[in-house]
Design a protein around this motif. Sequence first.
Motif, PDB file in Angstrom:
ATOM      1  N   VAL A  11      32.101 -19.570  -6.101  1.00  0.00           N
ATOM      2  CA  VAL A  11      31.249 -20.258  -8.170  1.00  0.00           C
ATOM      3  C   VAL A  11      30.656 -18.729  -7.745  1.00  0.00           C
ATOM      4  O   VAL A  11      30.151 -17.725  -7.405  1.00  0.00           O
ATOM      5  N   MET A  12      31.506 -18.694  -9.785  1.00  0.00           N
ATOM      6  CA  MET A  12      31.107 -17.405 -10.221  1.00  0.00           C
ATOM      7  C   MET A  12      29.406 -17.188 -10.411  1.00  0.00           C
ATOM      8  O   MET A  12      28.463 -18.517 -10.723  1.00  0.00           O
ATOM      9  N   LEU A  58      20.613 -20.557  -6.340  1.00  0.00           N
ATOM     10  CA  LEU A  58      19.954 -22.093  -6.736  1.00  0.00           C
ATOM     11  C   LEU A  58      20.394 -22.279  -7.759  1.00  0.00           C
ATOM     12  O   LEU A  58      20.129 -24.067  -7.847  1.00  0.00           O
ATOM     13  N   GLU A  59      20.058 -21.681  -9.025  1.00  0.00           N
ATOM     14  CA  GLU A  59      20.957 -22.181  -9.522  1.00  0.00           C
ATOM     15  C   GLU A  59      22.106 -23.286 -10.377  1.00  0.00           C
ATOM     16  O   GLU A  59      22.961 -22.953 -10.011  1.00  0.00           O
ATOM     17  N   PRO A  60      21.505 -24.355 -11.020  1.00  0.00           N
ATOM     18  CA  PRO A  60      22.984 -25.509 -10.874  1.00  0.00           C
ATOM     19  C   PRO A  60      24.132 -24.777 -12.251  1.00  0.00           C
ATOM     20  O   PRO A  60      23.813 -24.243 -12.651  1.00  0.00           O
ATOM     21  N   VAL A  61      25.102 -24.584 -11.474  1.00  0.00           N
ATOM     22  CA  VAL A  61      25.931 -24.479 -12.395  1.00  0.00           C
ATOM     23  C   VAL A  61      26.585 -24.966 -14.267  1.00  0.00           C
ATOM     24  O   VAL A  61      25.970 -26.057 -14.110  1.00  0.00           O
ATOM     25  N   GLY A  62      26.363 -24.417 -14.703  1.00  0.00           N
ATOM     26  CA  GLY A  62      26.201 -24.527 -16.343  1.00  0.00           C
ATOM     27  C   GLY A  62      25.113 -23.973 -16.676  1.00  0.00           C
ATOM     28  O   GLY A  62      24.374 -24.088 -17.988  1.00  0.00           O
ATOM     29  N   GLU A  63      23.513 -23.815 -15.503  1.00  0.00           N
ATOM     30  CA  GLU A  63      22.477 -23.197 -15.840  1.00  0.00           C
ATOM     31  C   GLU A  63      22.098 -22.101 -15.222  1.00  0.00           C
ATOM     32  O   GLU A  63      20.999 -21.875 -15.814  1.00  0.00           O
ATOM     33  N   GLU A  83      14.189 -31.595  -3.229  1.00  0.00           N
ATOM     34  CA  GLU A  83      14.830 -32.117  -4.238  1.00  0.00           C
ATOM     35  C   GLU A  83      16.563 -31.558  -4.272  1.00  0.00           C
ATOM     36  O   GLU A  83      17.830 -32.273  -3.866  1.00  0.00           O
ATOM     37  N   LYS A  84      16.532 -30.318  -3.624  1.00  0.00           N
ATOM     38  CA  LYS A  84      17.710 -29.360  -3.833  1.00  0.00           C
ATOM     39  C   LYS A  84      17.742 -28.654  -2.885  1.00  0.00           C
ATOM     40  O   LYS A  84      17.665 -27.073  -3.052  1.00  0.00           O
ATOM     41  N   PRO A  85      17.801 -27.978  -1.918  1.00  0.00           N
ATOM     42  CA  PRO A  85      17.617 -27.704  -0.729  1.00  0.00           C
ATOM     43  C   PRO A  85      19.046 -26.812  -0.169  1.00  0.00           C
ATOM     44  O   PRO A  85      19.424 -26.610   0.917  1.00  0.00           O
ATOM     45  N   PHE A  86      19.381 -26.303  -1.447  1.00  0.00           N
ATOM     46  CA  PHE A  86      21.519 -26.259  -0.935  1.00  0.00           C
ATOM     47  C   PHE A  86      21.479 -24.770  -2.240  1.00  0.00           C
ATOM     48  O   PHE A  86      21.087 -24.923  -3.356  1.00  0.00           O
ATOM     49  N   LEU A  87      22.505 -24.063  -2.267  1.00  0.00           N
ATOM     50  CA  LEU A  87      23.025 -23.235  -2.391  1.00  0.00           C
ATOM     51  C   LEU A  87      23.460 -24.697  -3.817  1.00  0.00           C
ATOM     52  O   LEU A  87      24.437 -24.942  -2.809  1.00  0.00           O
ATOM     53  N   SER A  88      23.674 -23.419  -5.232  1.00  0.00           N
ATOM     54  CA  SER A  88      24.230 -24.672  -6.089  1.00  0.00           C
ATOM     55  C   SER A  88      26.103 -24.434  -6.090  1.00  0.00           C
ATOM     56  O   SER A  88      25.965 -23.361  -6.136  1.00  0.00           O
ATOM     57  N   THR A  89      26.864 -25.493  -6.206  1.00  0.00           N
ATOM     58  CA  THR A  89      28.193 -25.285  -6.651  1.00  0.00           C
ATOM     59  C   THR A  89      28.584 -26.312  -6.874  1.00  0.00           C
ATOM     60  O   THR A  89      27.885 -27.308  -8.076  1.00  0.00           O
TER      61      THR A  89
END
Length: 127
Positions: A11-12, A58-63, A83-89
Amino acid sequence: RYEEREDFAVVMQPFFRNTFLPVDSNGKPDLSFFAADCFHFSVRGYGEMAMALWNNMLEPVGEKQTYNNFTHDQLKLKCPNPEKPFLSTLRNSGFRNSDLNLERTEPAVPYWAVIVAAVAGVLVGSL
């Protein structure tokens, strides 16, 4: 290449894309963010970059945030939530089945132009 993988993702993290040199209250570069060579970061600068990188992960891809504001405020550090306990991919950001274009595109600058510019810079600098 890794879009279909369940166990690996690339992920960039664009937190440094639109970052400007931090300035002090007088509008001059804030040298407390840089080491003695004025090129590498100091402990403070590395701390800022680490927080920005962590937040980007932690931020979603695209945001994802594309800048760092150098506030040295640890309250801006984001934490995973239930709700999102993970790294964003790409996959867990909701782009798995979307029309997001992952095709390889031509770079804006040809690779040979970078080499020519680097060699020219070394030659000019040595003169």
